[in-house]
Design an enzyme around this catalytic site. Structure first.
Site, mmCIF file in Angstrom:
data_model
loop_
_atom_site.group_PDB
_atom_site.id
_atom_site.type_symbol
_atom_site.label_atom_id
_atom_site.label_comp_id
_atom_site.label_asym_id
_atom_site.label_seq_id
_atom_site.Cartn_x
_atom_site.Cartn_y
_atom_site.Cartn_z
ATOM 1 N N TYR A 1 33.767 40.304 36.556
ATOM 2 C CA TYR A 1 34.467 39.097 36.125
ATOM 3 C C TYR A 1 34.087 37.910 36.997
ATOM 4 O O TYR A 1 33.787 36.814 36.492
ATOM 5 C CB TYR A 1 35.986 39.298 36.163
ATOM 6 C CG TYR A 1 36.732 38.045 35.772
ATOM 7 C CD1 TYR A 1 36.835 37.670 34.443
ATOM 8 C CD2 TYR A 1 37.311 37.217 36.744
ATOM 9 C CE1 TYR A 1 37.496 36.503 34.081
ATOM 10 C CE2 TYR A 1 37.973 36.059 36.391
ATOM 11 C CZ TYR A 1 38.059 35.702 35.056
ATOM 12 O OH TYR A 1 38.703 34.528 34.706
ATOM 13 N N SER B 1 37.196 29.493 37.410
ATOM 14 C CA SER B 1 38.280 30.225 38.076
ATOM 15 C C SER B 1 38.046 30.208 39.573
ATOM 16 O O SER B 1 36.907 30.052 40.043
ATOM 17 C CB SER B 1 38.289 31.672 37.565
ATOM 18 O OG SER B 1 39.106 32.496 38.369
#
Length: 329
Positions: A155, A131
């Site tokens: 995250y 990501s």
């Protein structure tokens, strides 16, 4: 151009196949004639995989990416050639509140998948969905692939760690792994209404003011899910044909046109039936990076990849999907 002959009859494992990207990628692989195996932890009736009927065209294995027994049996039993590892805990807010499940799924789940693929020994391509969050916060933008991975929140850290682990398997064991770092992905099938695109579209369809959790000034790049599917397939083919060039590499994929949250909200409203709606700005977002956006130059140059959709065209297509889900027409 995607090579249909390459995918025809190919044994492909997709983890996270009920997710937004996973649903559309799986559908495209089926269309190309691949023999797709989907690893599914939870049943999600409204996922695009189920709504489209694609789930009835693939082989389904029920289990978790953190379950060694399940994962170790999949690769030899289905003779997997290509693996798209997309499964993850993806909701940033949830990871902030309860970090351990995110670490379990995103970090441990990744090394379990990698080691199972390595032990099987016949996986020709292993693509991992990292990501843009893996980069963490940088003063110099846009991110390029050589920027350090320095996530600080749960995250982001989970993606930084998993990203490094995937590339370690390439450099240490010679596995044909590659990493994708995509911009904020959107498209039909995302049922997390806290995200900016589905939340705003649902509000617009119901003629309600959209909610903005932040102050609206955060800047992000966005990528339509169908362009992301094309990116994954393009990279997998390139990794197969030129492993020495692409093995262990990371690639950014985005539209290269960053927008503030409010600009994205207004773009959605402008293609809706209620363009005069005014967003409600809560300014309550915490532990989120102010500005994140990518440079996709490496993908343009080495993969000859380009997004096919403009923002407006992609949003209109996405709005059509949500219209059917939210109001049934």
């Amino acid at each position: 151009m995607i090579d249909k002959n390459f995918w025809r009859g190919r044994s492909v494992l997709v983890t996270g196949c009920t997710g937004v990207l996973g649903s559309w990628l799986t559908a495209k692989l089926v269309e190309l004639g691949a023999d797709v195996v989907g690893l599914i932890r939870d049943s999600i009736p409204n996922s695009q995989l189920v709504r489209s009927g694609t789930i009835n065209k693939i082989k389904v294995v029920h289990g978790s990416i953190t379950d060694d027994y399940v994962v170790n049996r999949i690769f030899p039993e289905y003779e997997i050639q290509t693996c798209f590892h997309l499964a993850a805990l993806t909701v940033v807010g949830v990871a902030n509140r309860v970090p351990v499940p995110a670490f379990e799924a995103n970090i441990r789940g990744t090394w379990v998948m990698l080691e199972a693929a390595r032990q099987w020994g016949k996986v020709e391509e292993f693509l991992f969905a990292s990501s843009d969050k893996a980069y963490g916060s940088h003063e110099v933008l846009p991110y390029t692939e050589d920027a350090p991975l320095q996530g600080k929140h749960p995250y982001d850290v989970s993606k930084s760690c998993a990203d490094l682990i995937v590339r370690a398997f390439a450099h240490t064991y010679g596995m044909n792994t590659a990493v994708t770092r995509c911009a904020n992905m959107y498209g039909g099938g995302d049922l997390n209404w806290n995200r900016i695109v589905p939340g705003t579209m649902r509000s617009a369809l119901l003629n309600e003011p959209p909610i903005v959790r932040s102050d609206g000034t955060m800047k992000r790049d966005y990528l339509y899910v169908k362009d992301a599917v094309n990116a994954y397939l393009t990279l997998a083919e390139a990794l197969h044909k030129n492993p020495d060039t692409h093995r262990g590499q990371a690639y950014n994929f985005g539209l290269d046109k960053p927008l503030t949250v409010l600009e994205m909200v207004n773009s959605i409203l402008q293609i809706s039936d209620h363009p005069d709606l005014k967003p409600v700005i809560l300014n309550q977002a915490t532990n989120e990076i102010q500005n994140q956006y990518l440079s996709s130059t490496k993908a343009h140059q080495l993969l000859n990849w380009q997004p096919h959709y403009t923002l407006e065209a992609a949003l209109k297509e996405t709005m059509g999907w949500y219209r059917e889900v939210v109001i049934g027409s």
